[in-house]
Write a protein that holds these residues in place. Structure first.
Motif, PDB file in Angstrom:
ATOM      1  N   TYR A   1       8.994   6.801   6.275  1.00 48.61           N
ATOM      2  CA  TYR A   1       9.747   7.402   7.139  1.00 48.61           C
ATOM      3  C   TYR A   1      10.800   6.846   7.956  1.00 48.61           C
ATOM      4  N   PRO A   2      11.871   7.587   8.059  1.00 51.84           N
ATOM      5  CA  PRO A   2      13.138   6.795   8.295  1.00 51.84           C
ATOM      6  C   PRO A   2      13.401   6.505   9.823  1.00 51.84           C
ATOM      7  N   ILE A   3      12.619   6.901  10.833  1.00 52.97           N
ATOM      8  CA  ILE A   3      12.671   6.192  12.059  1.00 52.97           C
ATOM      9  C   ILE A   3      11.476   5.548  12.657  1.00 52.97           C
ATOM     10  N   ALA A   4      11.062   4.471  11.829  1.00 56.84           N
ATOM     11  CA  ALA A   4      10.068   3.701  12.369  1.00 56.84           C
ATOM     12  C   ALA A   4      10.844   2.321  12.879  1.00 56.84           C
TER      13      ALA A   4
ATOM     14  N   LEU B   1      13.236  18.520   8.687  1.00 54.68           N
ATOM     15  CA  LEU B   1      14.508  18.175   9.186  1.00 54.68           C
ATOM     16  C   LEU B   1      15.173  16.910   8.564  1.00 54.68           C
ATOM     17  N   THR B   2      16.417  16.989   8.183  1.00 57.36           N
ATOM     18  CA  THR B   2      17.295  15.865   7.636  1.00 57.36           C
ATOM     19  C   THR B   2      17.981  15.163   9.001  1.00 57.36           C
TER      20      THR B   2
ATOM     21  N   GLY C   1      11.445  15.214   4.136  1.00 60.81           N
ATOM     22  CA  GLY C   1      10.495  15.325   3.248  1.00 60.81           C
ATOM     23  C   GLY C   1       9.336  14.236   3.507  1.00 60.81           C
ATOM     24  N   VAL C   2       9.470  13.718   4.189  1.00 60.67           N
ATOM     25  CA  VAL C   2       8.549  12.465   4.768  1.00 60.67           C
ATOM     26  C   VAL C   2       7.723  12.845   5.778  1.00 60.67           C
ATOM     27  N   GLU C   3       6.467  12.826   5.710  1.00 57.88           N
ATOM     28  CA  GLU C   3       5.535  12.946   7.078  1.00 57.88           C
ATOM     29  C   GLU C   3       5.460  11.832   7.532  1.00 57.88           C
TER      30      GLU C   3
END
Length: 344
Positions: free
Chosen positions: A275-278, A127-128, A262-264
């Motif tokens: 990972y954008p929600i770290a 998901l974006t 695209g990031v696990e």
């Protein structure tokens, strides 16, 4: 402040702390459901190594924990609170008003706000942040108007997503995980919308209009017990959950993470923030209770130990992403010496 006021304040703290020592011999800890499993692991290790009574650890949520922690000093008040965000200035002020004037802050490591589904769900989820916002926000743009969210299925947001009902379980407003998710996922996703970009809306507009989660069914507040979300995902292949990475890490036999852009979510992508929600995780110590509540300082020492916090330590084995060696050393020095915290 006059010397008389300082003396009275010090005597008040000493008297309350003496009462605490006389009334209980167990450390009491409240706070974040995300930090809870790490603190519980330290409590078990501490008790096994020392034979001391195991600390009482309660999962109250970050906001609830701050309210309890900041209510005062003495035996009826906890010694430590865990937090999945930094203490707010308003919470610090509440502490000050109630005599909790000396606090140490410990940023123990990093965590990813994981979205997860059952392994029985065979779709390759990616998901974006925009798609996450459109699925979960109370209001979204439709045909140039800001309206109540009409989307019921994932495929209505993106035809390449499954034609299944949106059902996402997540934390309540009292949770630091909820605060962090709103800031890191909802606000970030909202900012990418053409409606917002073309409208030139500022951060105040985004805070007001992009923070509310929908309440019409697709998003379900699941309480402070993240294990209940895990159980629901295991029972319903079409459900999605939001929780700290440790709960995904501990259940990889039955759950899988949802990629974002695209990031696990894994230890490496959380550590380097790809990972954008770290986010960072914390606990706060009531310094007036050190040396008064039996074993409190010793428990803090165990929490700050390399065996707990270093890469490869027993907390990283439970999903905590470790600080760098340099940052960990600075943390240990500050927390073990009782350095006082001041909010930014």
């Amino acid at each position: 402040m006059s010397m008389l006021k300082l003396t009275v304040s010090a005597l008040t703290i000493a008297a309350a702390s003496a009462t605490a020592a006389a009334a209980r011999d167990q450390i009491r800890i409240v706070g974040s459901s995300t930090v809870f499993p790490y603190t519980q692991a330290v409590a078990e290790e501490f008790s096994n190594q020392t034979g001391a009574p195991s600390p009482i650890v309660e999962s109250t949520g970050t906001g609830g924990g701050m309210q309890i922690f900041c209510a005062g000093i003495g035996e009826q008040h906890p010694d430590i609170t865990g937090a999945s965000r930094a203490m707010k200035a308003s919470e610090f002020e509440l502490c000050q008003q109630n005599g909790v004037t000396d606090i140490s802050e410990a940023m123990i490591g990093y965590d990813g706000l994981s979205l997860a589904v059952s392994n029985a769900n065979d779709f390759a989820w990616d998901l974006t942040l925009e798609e996450i916002f459109l699925a979960l926000a109370a209001e979204v743009p439709v045909d140039g108007e800001w309206v109540a969210n009409p989307y019921r299925q994932w495929s209505e947001i993106n035809e390449n997503l499954p034609a299944t009902e949106i059902l996402v379980m997540g934390p309540p407003p009292t949770s630091g995980t909820r605060d962090a998710f709103v800031e890191l996922a909802m606000h970030a996703g909202c900012k990418t919308l053409d409606y917002v970009e073309q409208g030139g809306f500022d951060s105040a507009w985004i805070n007001e209009n992009c923070s509310r989660m929908r309440t019409d069914g697709p998003f379900v507040e699941a309480g402070e017990n993240d294990n209940l979300i895990v159980q629901r995902l295991q029972a319903d292949p079409n459900a999605m959950g939001i929780f700290g990475y440790s709960f995904l890490y501990e259940n990889l036999d039955t759950l899988k993470g949802v990629n974002i852009g695209g990031v696990e979510p894994d230890l490496d992508t959380i550590a380097d923030f790809s990972y954008p929600i770290a986010r960072p995780l914390y606990f706060y110590v009531k310094n007036a209770h050190r040396g008064v509540i039996p074993n409190l300082q010793e428990f803090v020492e165990e929490y700050m130990s390399d065996e707990a916090l270093a890469a490869g330590g027993y907390l990283s084995e439970r999903g905590l992403v470790a600080l760098s060696d340099e940052d960990r050393a600075a943390l240990q020095d500050a927390v073990l010496s009782g350095a006082s915290f001041q909010p930014e």
